[in-house]
Motif scaffolding. Structure first.
Motif, short mmCIF file in Angstrom:
data_model
loop_
_atom_site.label_atom_id
_atom_site.label_comp_id
_atom_site.label_asym_id
_atom_site.label_seq_id
_atom_site.Cartn_x
_atom_site.Cartn_y
_atom_site.Cartn_z
N VAL A 161 46.38 43.09 32.84
CA VAL A 161 47.37 44.13 32.56
C VAL A 161 47.27 44.71 31.16
CG1 VAL A 161 49.05 43.28 34.24
CG2 VAL A 161 49.12 42.42 31.91
N ALA A 162 47.61 45.99 31.07
CA ALA A 162 47.83 46.63 29.77
C ALA A 162 49.10 46.01 29.18
CB ALA A 162 47.97 48.14 29.96
N PRO A 163 49.25 46.04 27.85
CA PRO A 163 50.37 45.33 27.21
C PRO A 163 51.76 45.61 27.76
CG PRO A 163 48.81 46.05 25.56
CD PRO A 163 48.34 46.62 26.88
N ALA A 164 52.11 46.83 28.12
CA ALA A 164 53.47 47.12 28.58
C ALA A 164 53.62 47.09 30.11
CB ALA A 164 53.92 48.47 28.04
N GLN A 183 54.58 45.39 36.33
CA GLN A 183 54.73 45.52 37.78
C GLN A 183 53.71 44.67 38.54
OE1 GLN A 183 55.07 49.65 39.02
NE2 GLN A 183 55.70 50.18 36.96
N THR A 184 53.45 43.46 38.05
CA THR A 184 52.44 42.61 38.69
C THR A 184 52.75 42.32 40.16
OG1 THR A 184 53.48 40.64 37.74
CG2 THR A 184 51.61 41.59 36.53
N ALA A 220 54.15 31.46 49.70
CA ALA A 220 54.75 31.47 48.37
C ALA A 220 53.76 32.18 47.46
CB ALA A 220 55.00 30.05 47.90
N ARG A 221 54.28 32.86 46.41
CA ARG A 221 53.36 33.62 45.57
C ARG A 221 53.89 33.77 44.16
NH1 ARG A 221 52.71 39.82 46.65
NH2 ARG A 221 54.22 39.93 44.98
N SER A 222 52.97 33.74 43.21
CA SER A 222 53.24 34.13 41.83
C SER A 222 52.31 35.27 41.49
CB SER A 222 52.99 32.96 40.88
OG SER A 222 53.87 31.89 41.15
N ALA A 223 52.78 36.20 40.66
CA ALA A 223 51.96 37.32 40.22
C ALA A 223 52.15 37.45 38.71
CB ALA A 223 52.38 38.61 40.93
N VAL A 224 51.12 37.08 37.97
CA VAL A 224 51.24 37.04 36.52
C VAL A 224 50.20 37.94 35.86
CG1 VAL A 224 52.24 34.72 36.51
CG2 VAL A 224 49.77 34.99 36.39
N GLY A 225 50.52 38.43 34.67
CA GLY A 225 49.61 39.27 33.92
C GLY A 225 48.85 38.45 32.89
N MET A 226 47.58 38.75 32.72
CA MET A 226 46.72 38.04 31.77
C MET A 226 45.41 38.78 31.60
SD MET A 226 45.45 34.86 34.22
CE MET A 226 47.08 34.21 34.35
N VAL A 227 44.56 38.28 30.72
CA VAL A 227 43.21 38.81 30.57
C VAL A 227 42.33 38.08 31.57
CG1 VAL A 227 41.24 38.99 29.01
CG2 VAL A 227 43.56 39.32 28.14
N LEU A 228 41.46 38.82 32.28
CA LEU A 228 40.63 38.22 33.32
C LEU A 228 39.15 38.33 32.99
CD1 LEU A 228 42.52 39.39 36.51
CD2 LEU A 228 42.52 37.13 35.48
N PRO A 229 38.35 37.40 33.51
CA PRO A 229 36.91 37.45 33.26
C PRO A 229 36.28 38.71 33.85
CG PRO A 229 37.46 35.70 34.82
CD PRO A 229 38.74 36.29 34.36
N LEU A 230 35.23 39.16 33.21
CA LEU A 230 34.46 40.33 33.64
C LEU A 230 35.30 41.60 33.70
CD1 LEU A 230 32.44 38.54 36.47
CD2 LEU A 230 31.70 38.95 34.11
N ASN A 231 36.49 41.55 33.10
CA ASN A 231 37.40 42.70 33.02
C ASN A 231 37.82 43.22 34.40
OD1 ASN A 231 39.01 44.30 31.36
ND2 ASN A 231 37.51 45.95 31.29
#
Length: 163
Positions: free
Chosen positions: A108-111, A114-115, A138-149
């Motif tokens: 995600v971009a910083p702001a 809506q994950t 069941a589900r979680s949806a979190v924002g972070m930096v991911l490999p290979l962009n």
């Protein structure tokens, strides 16, 4: 033809080949994509793939280089990648008796906040294919930096019928 495979064909969806790492990735992947333990199946994090196993475009952060609609579509491609790995490991997707848990990781971009909206691309496809009795998870949806962009990566746990 198995029930889930028939639904995929009816929807015009194709399961991709295994991940083809980019030549410049310079990383090894010393893990199993799918690990079966009794009736539980753990699915490692998968990324959006094209039919040939290459990483799907666009890449980048959702809310910047990747629109929410593109992020949703990427999550849907992740579900197809997981289904392909499950089919290779289990031989038949109809062996899945329950989708238990999904962890959706969104680049995600910083702001961007809506994950869950992006992760719905994964969940909606699983529910369309398996129906609510098997597909609800069941589900979680979190924002972070991911490999290979990549914009989305998801891992999951499913239950299957006997060995």
């Amino acid at each position: 033809m198995a029930k889930i495979e028939a639904k995929l064909a009816e929807m015009g969806l194709v399961l991709p080949q295994p991940l083809q790492m980019p030549a410049d990735a310079r990383m090894s992947l010393p893990f199993a994509w799918v690990r079966v333990s009794g009736k539980r199946v753990f699915v490692s994090g998968h990324v959006p793939l094209n039919a040939d196993g290459t990483i799907a475009q666009p890449i980048g952060k959702v809310g910047a280089e990747v629109s929410p609609a593109e992020g949703y579509a990427a999550a849907r491609l992740v579900a197809l990648a997981q289904l392909a790995s499950l089919q290779r490991a289990l031989g038949d997707l109809d062996r899945i008796t329950a989708w238990l848990r999904v962890l959706a990781m969104i680049n995600v971009a910083p702001a961007f906040d809506q994950t869950p909206r992006i992760a719905n691309g994964f969940s909606d496809l699983i529910l369309d294919l398996f129906g609510p009795d098997v597909g609800t998870h069941a589900r979680s949806a979190v924002g972070m930096v991911l490999p290979l962009n990549v914009p989305v990566e998801c891992e999951a746990e499913v239950e299957i019928d006997g060995p």
